[in-house]
Design a protein around this motif. Structure first.
Motif, PDB file in Angstrom:
ATOM      1  N   ASP C 464       0.836  -1.203   0.000  1.00 46.78           N
ATOM      2  CA  ASP C 464       0.000   0.000   0.000  1.00 46.78           C
ATOM      3  C   ASP C 464       0.868   1.249   0.000  1.00 46.78           C
ATOM      4  O   ASP C 464       0.486   2.267  -0.586  1.00 46.78           O
ATOM      5  CB  ASP C 464      -0.938  -0.004   1.212  1.00 46.78           C
ATOM      6  N   THR C 465       2.030   1.167   0.664  1.00 49.68           N
ATOM      7  CA  THR C 465       2.949   2.302   0.657  1.00 49.68           C
ATOM      8  C   THR C 465       3.476   2.541  -0.751  1.00 49.68           C
ATOM      9  O   THR C 465       3.511   3.677  -1.237  1.00 49.68           O
ATOM     10  CB  THR C 465       4.136   2.037   1.600  1.00 49.68           C
ATOM     11  N   VAL C 466       3.895   1.476  -1.411  1.00 49.99           N
ATOM     12  CA  VAL C 466       4.442   1.620  -2.765  1.00 49.99           C
ATOM     13  C   VAL C 466       3.383   2.187  -3.704  1.00 49.99           C
ATOM     14  O   VAL C 466       3.649   3.103  -4.488  1.00 49.99           O
ATOM     15  CB  VAL C 466       4.947   0.254  -3.284  1.00 49.99           C
ATOM     16  N   ALA C 467       2.148   1.672  -3.590  1.00 49.50           N
ATOM     17  CA  ALA C 467       1.077   2.179  -4.455  1.00 49.50           C
ATOM     18  C   ALA C 467       0.840   3.660  -4.187  1.00 49.50           C
ATOM     19  O   ALA C 467       0.727   4.475  -5.113  1.00 49.50           O
ATOM     20  CB  ALA C 467      -0.207   1.379  -4.225  1.00 49.50           C
ATOM     21  N   GLN C 468       0.816   4.028  -2.907  1.00 54.04           N
ATOM     22  CA  GLN C 468       0.557   5.424  -2.589  1.00 54.04           C
ATOM     23  C   GLN C 468       1.708   6.316  -3.034  1.00 54.04           C
ATOM     24  O   GLN C 468       1.494   7.449  -3.465  1.00 54.04           O
ATOM     25  CB  GLN C 468       0.310   5.592  -1.087  1.00 54.04           C
ATOM     26  N   ALA C 469       2.923   5.805  -2.935  1.00 52.05           N
ATOM     27  CA  ALA C 469       4.078   6.590  -3.375  1.00 52.05           C
ATOM     28  C   ALA C 469       3.997   6.829  -4.884  1.00 52.05           C
ATOM     29  O   ALA C 469       4.273   7.924  -5.378  1.00 52.05           O
ATOM     30  CB  ALA C 469       5.374   5.859  -3.038  1.00 52.05           C
ATOM     31  N   LYS C 470       3.604   5.817  -5.620  1.00 47.52           N
ATOM     32  CA  LYS C 470       3.440   5.981  -7.068  1.00 47.52           C
ATOM     33  C   LYS C 470       2.304   6.962  -7.354  1.00 47.52           C
ATOM     34  O   LYS C 470       2.363   7.746  -8.302  1.00 47.52           O
ATOM     35  CB  LYS C 470       3.171   4.632  -7.727  1.00 47.52           C
ATOM     36  N   ALA C 471       1.249   6.885  -6.512  1.00 54.14           N
ATOM     37  CA  ALA C 471       0.129   7.806  -6.680  1.00 54.14           C
ATOM     38  C   ALA C 471       0.597   9.239  -6.471  1.00 54.14           C
ATOM     39  O   ALA C 471       0.262  10.138  -7.254  1.00 54.14           O
ATOM     40  CB  ALA C 471      -0.974   7.455  -5.687  1.00 54.14           C
ATOM     41  N   ALA C 472       1.394   9.446  -5.416  1.00 54.29           N
ATOM     42  CA  ALA C 472       1.919  10.779  -5.148  1.00 54.29           C
ATOM     43  C   ALA C 472       2.814  11.223  -6.303  1.00 54.29           C
ATOM     44  O   ALA C 472       2.786  12.383  -6.722  1.00 54.29           O
ATOM     45  CB  ALA C 472       2.707  10.785  -3.840  1.00 54.29           C
ATOM     46  N   ALA C 473       3.579  10.272  -6.842  1.00 55.47           N
ATOM     47  CA  ALA C 473       4.445  10.596  -7.979  1.00 55.47           C
ATOM     48  C   ALA C 473       3.601  11.045  -9.170  1.00 55.47           C
ATOM     49  O   ALA C 473       3.938  12.002  -9.868  1.00 55.47           O
ATOM     50  CB  ALA C 473       5.290   9.388  -8.360  1.00 55.47           C
ATOM     51  N   ALA C 474       2.476  10.336  -9.408  1.00 52.63           N
ATOM     52  CA  ALA C 474       1.604  10.722 -10.516  1.00 52.63           C
ATOM     53  C   ALA C 474       1.133  12.151 -10.324  1.00 52.63           C
ATOM     54  O   ALA C 474       1.226  12.983 -11.238  1.00 52.63           O
ATOM     55  CB  ALA C 474       0.405   9.777 -10.603  1.00 52.63           C
ATOM     56  N   SER C 475       0.643  12.445  -9.118  1.00 55.89           N
ATOM     57  CA  SER C 475       0.185  13.805  -8.833  1.00 55.89           C
ATOM     58  C   SER C 475       1.310  14.809  -9.000  1.00 55.89           C
ATOM     59  O   SER C 475       1.113  15.894  -9.537  1.00 55.89           O
ATOM     60  CB  SER C 475      -0.370  13.890  -7.410  1.00 55.89           C
ATOM     61  N   ALA C 476       2.500  14.434  -8.523  1.00 58.01           N
ATOM     62  CA  ALA C 476       3.626  15.359  -8.565  1.00 58.01           C
ATOM     63  C   ALA C 476       4.136  15.576  -9.986  1.00 58.01           C
ATOM     64  O   ALA C 476       4.649  16.647 -10.308  1.00 58.01           O
ATOM     65  CB  ALA C 476       4.759  14.852  -7.684  1.00 58.01           C
ATOM     66  N   MET C 477       4.014  14.573 -10.828  1.00 60.71           N
ATOM     67  CA  MET C 477       4.581  14.756 -12.168  1.00 60.71           C
ATOM     68  C   MET C 477       3.621  15.430 -13.137  1.00 60.71           C
ATOM     69  O   MET C 477       4.047  15.956 -14.163  1.00 60.71           O
ATOM     70  CB  MET C 477       5.099  13.431 -12.733  1.00 60.71           C
ATOM     71  N   ILE C 478       2.331  15.441 -12.813  1.00 59.81           N
ATOM     72  CA  ILE C 478       1.377  16.062 -13.746  1.00 59.81           C
ATOM     73  C   ILE C 478       1.667  17.538 -13.980  1.00 59.81           C
ATOM     74  O   ILE C 478       1.757  17.969 -15.143  1.00 59.81           O
ATOM     75  CB  ILE C 478      -0.082  15.803 -13.300  1.00 59.81           C
ATOM     76  N   PRO C 479       1.844  18.353 -12.929  1.00 54.93           N
ATOM     77  CA  PRO C 479       2.191  19.759 -13.219  1.00 54.93           C
ATOM     78  C   PRO C 479       3.496  19.867 -14.006  1.00 54.93           C
ATOM     79  O   PRO C 479       3.651  20.735 -14.869  1.00 54.93           O
ATOM     80  CB  PRO C 479       2.353  20.384 -11.834  1.00 54.93           C
ATOM     81  N   LEU C 480       4.427  18.951 -13.730  1.00 56.06           N
ATOM     82  CA  LEU C 480       5.706  18.990 -14.447  1.00 56.06           C
ATOM     83  C   LEU C 480       5.481  18.663 -15.918  1.00 56.06           C
ATOM     84  O   LEU C 480       6.069  19.275 -16.810  1.00 56.06           O
ATOM     85  CB  LEU C 480       6.704  18.002 -13.828  1.00 56.06           C
ATOM     86  N   CYS C 481       4.589  17.679 -16.177  1.00 58.82           N
ATOM     87  CA  CYS C 481       4.272  17.340 -17.572  1.00 58.82           C
ATOM     88  C   CYS C 481       3.594  18.515 -18.269  1.00 58.82           C
ATOM     89  O   CYS C 481       3.866  18.805 -19.432  1.00 58.82           O
ATOM     90  CB  CYS C 481       3.325  16.138 -17.640  1.00 58.82           C
ATOM     91  N   GLN C 482       2.686  19.180 -17.534  1.00 62.91           N
ATOM     92  CA  GLN C 482       1.940  20.269 -18.161  1.00 62.91           C
ATOM     93  C   GLN C 482       2.805  21.491 -18.392  1.00 62.91           C
ATOM     94  O   GLN C 482       2.513  22.295 -19.278  1.00 62.91           O
ATOM     95  CB  GLN C 482       0.736  20.646 -17.289  1.00 62.91           C
ATOM     96  N   GLY C 483       3.837  21.654 -17.556  1.00 63.53           N
ATOM     97  CA  GLY C 483       4.761  22.778 -17.743  1.00 63.53           C
ATOM     98  C   GLY C 483       4.229  24.088 -17.206  1.00 63.53           C
ATOM     99  O   GLY C 483       4.957  25.061 -17.111  1.00 63.53           O
ATOM    100  N   GLN C 484       2.936  24.128 -16.868  1.00 64.55           N
ATOM    101  CA  GLN C 484       2.401  25.353 -16.299  1.00 64.55           C
ATOM    102  C   GLN C 484       1.229  25.022 -15.388  1.00 64.55           C
ATOM    103  O   GLN C 484       0.615  23.952 -15.523  1.00 64.55           O
ATOM    104  CB  GLN C 484       1.956  26.322 -17.392  1.00 64.55           C
ATOM    105  N   VAL C 485       0.930  25.932 -14.452  1.00 62.75           N
ATOM    106  CA  VAL C 485      -0.208  25.721 -13.565  1.00 62.75           C
ATOM    107  C   VAL C 485      -1.101  26.943 -13.530  1.00 62.75           C
ATOM    108  O   VAL C 485      -0.651  28.078 -13.693  1.00 62.75           O
ATOM    109  CB  VAL C 485       0.229  25.411 -12.109  1.00 62.75           C
TER     110      VAL C 485
END
Lengths: 422, 371, 563
Positions: C464-485
């Motif tokens: 569950d920790t690994v899944a949540q860490a990946k989930a946090a990574a997904a959230s964290a990388m989306i703004p980076l992918c978008q390049g702007q907020v």
């Protein structure tokens, strides 16, 4: 939906293929969610709307995957769009056809788990996305017998001329770089525990049927009542079809302890003078806020008695639940007006088909197998194919959302790396 | 075996103490017999005084507990294991001891003579199996010796003849199947009886054995090994005859009938449909279902040595409850397919319903009325 | 031409319509000046409902829209999107909550309808005064910070790095691995942890996109999503890192068993914690497991030590102890087949994949499970006596033991108040960091751009920790992918002529969005940091601050309409 949104937000195109006429899954059937007691459809529908309006998400509803070839970065997926016999571009979701259907009220509603009945043309639920009518090809009089009165009633009623019996299935080939499997779960068939009289006694219902009864937009408008009668003695039975080798289900379904606590609370709230008893073996209130919720529910007067019931029989009009209270060491015969069976989560009946298509293996418990039990909860042995939600194993909403995001993360990584390579 | 060995021998550690066993046990309705608690005590109490647990003789070995256990344990077998410790220690109710002695000496628990075993068949033209028939009718002890149950055997014979079934019996060579012996804790005696029967059967080219009693059926089907013939309870065989059109039931039997699923036929061996099929094939017969039917059938308290032991609460009888349930249903006849059910329920009917009240009959007795 | 307001009254099925006479409310709205049209509908948030609004905007030339329905928390973004699609500025929307604040809390139809009418009147009057607001976007720094190098932090870092972004991984200790490094084997597979962990650590250390800072701590944080500035020290130097998003994976501490003095922990040598057991087992190279100079005969495990326990202020369940205890009990049985191993429990929480089957396996090996939570431990000669009621027997018993293992629970880190303050993270009642929504947003926090992973958000096991860490990574990388907020459009505005630069507003602001402009002598607002809470506007003694979208004129218009 969560996985789609994350990948779409990361800038990639997502094809979301859903077998049913609407997205939303089982969460749309729930009344309130534990432990916050949020209205389930209220927190779900914004997500559904987000999916529908997201420029990067293309929704294929009432469709299924029929073929998968290729590998990570270049999968070729065949999608079969099933015919609704309704032109979705013309349909406004007004539901006049549903009202007019000659079979209205005669077909057991899947969404309401049999608590209500629908017609052959139906709207799955009021907040469905897309909100379009669908005709059940196996029950529709016109489709199965070629005749529905002088003119099919739905066709006559539809002001947008959206009924189209000539509609055919459509096949589409999609090229994708990654695949996420999130096909969800089925519920244990309570008929397999005949000692509880499910199907025999109308006042023995399942947890999901309870959700439909207590749901404000459900068939009884939120009133917990059967045949107009409000129950005064409600008994909840845990672990029906879970932790049970005698029906071939050894695993724990993880959510039932909490959903039962929530339902017990709802009964107490709606019928304050009801006697509510929960019969359990272990109370698995393990997550954030769970133990505190369990404490709260007991403080509201719900009685927890340790002992898994053995059988239910009838004495006059009342149901009698036979169990042993293992803490008293005494056999019990509990009277009940309503018995709610906390049925467990089982893999979907059609999971095997998809497993074959995708070459996925199943764990001994029947759910899809992840690549490593500890460190790879969303990857499968097939690169580029990821798992999300209950198809990998029973879990509640926050854990499903987290896992969906985890799968999205893996998919995004795959897609970004593929693009770099190309 | 000692009490301390029970945990290992019967995997008692695997029990999660959920209570489904005691919760469904028919005896827990009227006695302090609590199998869950006994299992737990055997696990945790090194000094458990098994000998003093008279409640152990209350168990009718109906098998509900084993049916319900979610962890794959066999509490019925555990009771039998505990009884065998008592038997080794000599602590058995005297009536049970007598029955066991009779079994050992006479091959039946009813203290009757071996030589009289096949007297019931006199004049009926029943052949011995040595004459070469492929179907063996295994009569059983009660049907052989008890006058009430002999009527069932006779009815079966009548039916076989009407259907032109070529069958034979073992006659006086037949000994008790041993089912009750094992359940009374005498595993050694059971094994002896089993060996005897197998030896007796050896020379005969039997292809199918049909039993009167579900207990005999259960023993041969599940506890005898190395049989080279199939075993059926008579309800399966007779239902088959009806299906094949070999048994024309033409006379009307206008009765309202309800059916008691015997534990050893229903719960334990899943034979629910065939008895009903037979009853429904009888013209004019109206079959009503008891609420507690099939897997939830209420045990008559006949098995597990209970025909020879009153138990700790003889005043209350589940058979009385059962008869009352049948009466409440408006049934004129309470039908069953087991000698023990027949005897206990009929006894109860006399008390509860009196003369002219509800009748307790075996299915075969109804069948012959329709022949 | 004045504003043309469209009013939409939602039935919400029967949620509103059963208590409020929606048709009467609609009629009332239609009668208001400046309301061009009003209508009611079953579910405004549905596709057809939204389509109605869009069509009306076009057909009736609407310039403002009022939706009387559920709480804005539900569908404000939805309806803002709807009117934006029809060409209006999304801030030309006002919602009247006639559900949570009306139909759900009143029973009497007349009363509820009257209130709904008042609420709609207020909303219309405010809508009249609404101004379009600009939605700005700012560029995102293409890097992420992960705080914590345990399994959660490492997994999050790896995912973001594998997606092609720069990651700074800051770990307080000299080594990576967190508490996982202290474990011997994991349930239910019983595989040794060390090789799995070593593999992860190798990947992290070798990754070209991961800048690893060990023996380092975060000591300062400024900024906002897309533009965080973080100060990290490793005692010797201070580095300024610029990142776009942050993942907090600071892990957990273990309950201090001395807080349960009745168990004699710290007094009796042979009373140890679960973690100490792990160390004992992994250090016992030849698997010789001795206590009191010989192999223990009776080993007792006690569940729920410091969890589910109001008396020590920890009401919550620690989620992993039932399973780690089962694992440890099995390990003892494997090492010492002759030993008697007993687990004293209240409920056995074997909920996860393979857990129940493992629990079955453990009992199958002869581990005895007895139900009861011990009350105290005392000594008798060389042996320990555990006093407990066996609740299945209904009798108090005194169990002898050579070794007692306390299944101590997971607690928030002792320094979590410090971290919480630094990152402005609220905490749940159980003391762990609070996620934005307990059901649908398990990794987001109320601060955009900061995400949670692992046990710092609540106890959980490795998968569950690994899944949540990946989930946090997904959230964290989306703004980076978008390049702007997108930046919050509702912000405070300072009237420089009225402002005296007293600074009271800055003291109020929890987002550090206000500062004194040295040259001008007035306060200025960082519109990107400002979250539009309005505290400054309320505090300003000179009424120099106005909160857009909630101006005094707009609020007073609502009040006038209500009374």
């Amino acid at each position: 939906m969560q996985a789609s949104l994350d990948i779409a937000n990361a800038g990639f195109l997502v094809y979301l293929v859903e077998r049913e006429p609407s997205i939303g899954g089982h969460m749309a059937q729930l009344d309130e969610t534990f432990p916050t007691l949020d209205c389930s459809s209220c927190i779900l529908t914004p997500k559904m709307v987000d999916v529908a309006r997201h420029p990067n998400i293309q929704l294929f509803s009432y469709a299924e995957v029929v073929g998968v070839d290729g590998g990570v970065g270049h999968f070729e997926v065949g999608v079969r769009q099933k015919p609704r016999y309704v032109d979705v571009d013309r349909c406004t979701g007004c539901s006049l056809c549903v009202e007019a259907c000659r079979l209205k009220g005669r077909i057991s509603s899947e969404f309401d788990v049999g608590v209500s009945k629908r017609g052959a043309v139906y709207m799955p639920f009021p907040q469905a996305v897309p909100l379009k009518a669908t005709i059940d090809p196996e029950r529709c009089l016109f489709i199965t017998r070629g005749v529905c009165g002088k003119v099919p009633a739905c066709k006559e009623a539809c002001e947008a001329e959206a009924i189209d019996f000539e509609q055919k299935e459509k096949m589409t080939e999609l090229e994708v770089g990654a695949i996420i499997v999130a096909i969800g779960f089925d519920l244990f068939d309570a008929h397999l525990k005949p000692e509880f009289g499910y199907g025999l006694y109308p006042n023995v219902i399942t947890g999901l049927q309870f959700e439909r009864l207590s749901s404000a937009s459900g068939p009884t408008r939120g009133k917990i009542s059967l045949n107009g009668q409000e129950p005064k003695k409600v008994v909840f039975i845990q672990c029906v079809g879970s932790r049970d080798k005698s029906v071939g289900v050894e695993y724990c379904s993880r959510v039932c302890c909490m959903y039962t606590a929530k339902q017990a609370h709802i009964v107490k709230e709606k019928i304050p003078d009801a006697e509510v008893t929960v019969l359990y073996i272990d109370v698995r209130a393990f997550g954030k806020g769970f133990e505190e919720f369990y404490d709260r529910v007991r403080s509201e007067g719900v009685i927890y008695r340790r002992g898994a019931p053995s059988e239910i029989y009838k004495r006059g009009e009342r149901l009698i639940v036979r169990a042993e209270d293992t803490l008293l060491g005494e056999p019990l015969q509990l009277e009940a007006d309503l018995v709610v069976l906390a049925i467990g989560i089982v893999p979907r009946g059609d999971a095997q088909d998809l497993a074959t298509l995708l070459r996925l293996s199943a764990s001994p418990d029947g759910f899809f197998q992840q690549a490593h039990p500890k460190l790879r909860p969303v990857e499968t042995e097939r690169e580029g194919v990821y798992l999300a939600g209950c198809c990998q194993g029973p879990k509640d909403i926050p854990d499903a959302v987290a896992q969906a995001k985890a799968a999205a993360s893996s998919a995004i990584i795959a897609l970004r790396n593929c693009i770099e390579v190309s | 075996m000692e009490v301390q060995d029970l945990a290992q021998a019967y995997r008692l550690f695997e029990c999660i103490q959920c209570g489904r066993c005691t919760g469904g046990c028919p005896m827990s309705l009227k006695t302090r017999f609590n199998i869950r608690r006994l299992i737990y005590e055997a696990l945790v109490d090194e000094d458990m005084d098994l000998q003093s647990k008279e409640v152990l003789w209350d168990c009718s070995t109906c098998g509900t507990c084993t049916l319900r256990c979610p962890k794959g344990l066999d509490p019925t077998d555990i009771v039998i294991g505990m009884r065998s410790i008592l038997v080794d220690g000599g602590r058995i109710p005297p009536t049970i001891r007598d029955a066991l002695k009779s079994l050992a000496i006479r091959g039946n628990p009813l203290t009757m003579a071996r030589e009289e075993r096949s007297d019931w068949a006199e004049g009926l033209g029943v052949r011995e199996i040595s004459e070469g028939a492929k179907v063996l009718y295994f009569v059983g002890c009660s049907p052989s010796y008890d006058p009430r149950v002999q009527k069932v055997a006779k009815a079966l014979v009548q039916t076989f003849k009407k259907a032109d079934v070529e069958f034979g019996i073992l006659g006086n060579e037949e000994v008790c199947c041993g089912s009750e012996a094992r359940r009374m804790g005498e595993t050694g005696l059971f094994e002896m009886l089993r060996e005897l029967n197998l030896e007796t059967l050896e020379p005969y080219p039997v292809e199918l054995m049909v039993t009167t009693s579900p207990h005999c059926y259960d023993a041969f089907q599940n506890e005898y090994q190395g049989l080279d013939f199939k075993v059926q309870h008579y309800t399966q065989f007779v239902a088959g005859l009806i299906d094949e059109g070999k048994l024309p039931l033409s006379k009307e039997v206008k009765r309202v009938v309800t059916y008691q699923d015997p534990c050893f036929l229903g719960k334990q061996n899943k034979i629910f449909e065939e008895p009903r099929k037979i009853l429904e094939s009888i013209p004019g017969l109206e079959l009503r279902e008891l609420d507690r039917s099939r897997e939830r059938s209420l045990c008559c308290e006949g098995g597990g040595g209970r025909m020879w032991a009153e138990g700790t609460n003889p005043e209350e009888r589940l058979a009385h409850t059962r008869v009352q349930e049948a009466m409440d249903l408006g049934a004129e006849v309470l039908a069953t397919a087991c000698p023990f059910c027949l005897l206990t329920l009929e006894d109860a009917a006399k008390t509860v319903a009196g003369e002219g009240g509800i009748q307790v009959m075996d299915i075969m007795e109804l069948v012959v009325e329709a022949l | 031409m004045g504003p043309r307001i469209g009013v939409y009254v939602c039935h919400c099925g029967v949620n509103i319509a059963a208590t409020v006479d929606v048709e009467e409310v609609t009629r009332f709205a239609q009668g208001l000046p400046s309301v061009a049209m009003a209508r009611d509908y079953t579910y405004m948030c549905s596709d057809p409902g939204q389509a109605l609004i869009k069509e009306d905007i076009k057909e009736f030339g609407l310039t403002k829209v009022v939706v009387a329905s559920c709480s804005p928390m539900m569908h404000e973004p939805t309806f803002r999107g709807t009117i934006q699609e029809a060409g209006l500025n999304p801030y030309c929307l006002e919602m009247a909550n006639i559900r949570e604040q009306c139909s759900w809390v009143h029973e009497e139809e007349e009363e509820a309808t009257r209130k709904a009418i008042q609420l709609v009147a207020a909303a219309v009057d405010k809508a009249f005064l609404l101004e379009p607001l600009e939605e700005r976007r700012v560029a995102v720094t293409s890097a992420a910070l992960v705080i914590g190098g345990g399994i959660a932090g490492m997994q999050a870092a790896l995912d973001i790095a594998n997606a092609g972004f720069q990651v700074y991984l800051v770990e307080k200790e000299p080594r990576l691995g967190g508490h996982l490094a202290q474990l011997d084997k994991t349930f239910p597979t019983l595989e040794p942890v060390a090789p799995l962990l070593a593999e992860e650590i190798r990947e992290v250390e070798g990754h070209p996109n991961i800048d690893l800072l060990t023996s380092a701590e975060v000591i300062g944080l400024e900024g906002y999503i897309g533009n965080f500035k973080v100060n990290v020290t490793d005692q010797a130097t201070i580095r300024d890192l610029k990142v776009g998003t942050i993942v907090v994976a600071t892990g957990y501490d273990i309950f201090d068993a001395r807080l349960k003095p009745e168990y004699g922990y710290g007094i009796y040598e042979k009373v140890i914690t679960g973690l100490q057991f792990e160390r004992l087992v992994s250090l016992s190279g030849s698997r010789k497991f001795w206590v009191n100079e010989k192999e223990p005969q009776d080993v007792l495990f006690i569940q729920c030590v410091g969890s589910r326990d109001k008396s020590v202020g920890h009401e919550y369940c620690s989620r992993i102890c039932c399973m780690y205890t089962a694992k440890q009990a099995l390990l003892v049985k494997e090492m010492l087949p002759q030993a008697r191993v007993t687990v004293l429990y209240m409920d056995v929480r074997a909920y996860g994949k393979g857990f129940e089957e493992f629990y079955d396996q453990v009992r199958g090996e002869g581990v005895l499970y007895r139900r009861g939570n011990p009350s105290e431990i005392y000594k008798n000669g060389k042996r320990l006596i555990v006093r407990v009621e066996d609740t299945l027997l209904g009798e108090p018993v005194q169990l002898e033991a050579d070794l007692v293992v306390l299944a101590t629970g997971i607690t928030p880190r002792r320094d979590s108040p410090k971290i919480a303050n630094l990152l402005k993270l609220p905490r749940s009642p159980d003391g762990f960091f609070m996620e934005a929504h307990p059901k649908l947003r398990p990794v987001d926090t109320v601060t955009e751009g900061i995400y949670l992973a692992g046990c710092c958000q609540g106890p959980k096991d490795i998968p569950d920790t690994v899944a949540q860490a990946k989930a946090a990574a997904a959230s964290a990388m989306i703004p980076l992918c978008q390049g702007q907020v997108k930046v919050e459009a509702v912000t405070s505005i300072i009237d420089e002529e009225l402002c005296s630069g007293c600074g009271i507003c800055a003291e109020m602001c929890v987002y550090d969005a206000l500062s004194l402009h040295e040259r001008k002598g007035v306060m200025t607002i960082n519109e990107v940091l400002c979250k539009g809470c309005g505290a400054c506007a309320a505090a300003c003694p000179s009424k120099a601050i106005k909160l857009s979208h909630f101006t005094p004129a707009q609020i007073l218009a609502q009040v006038d309409a209500l009374v």
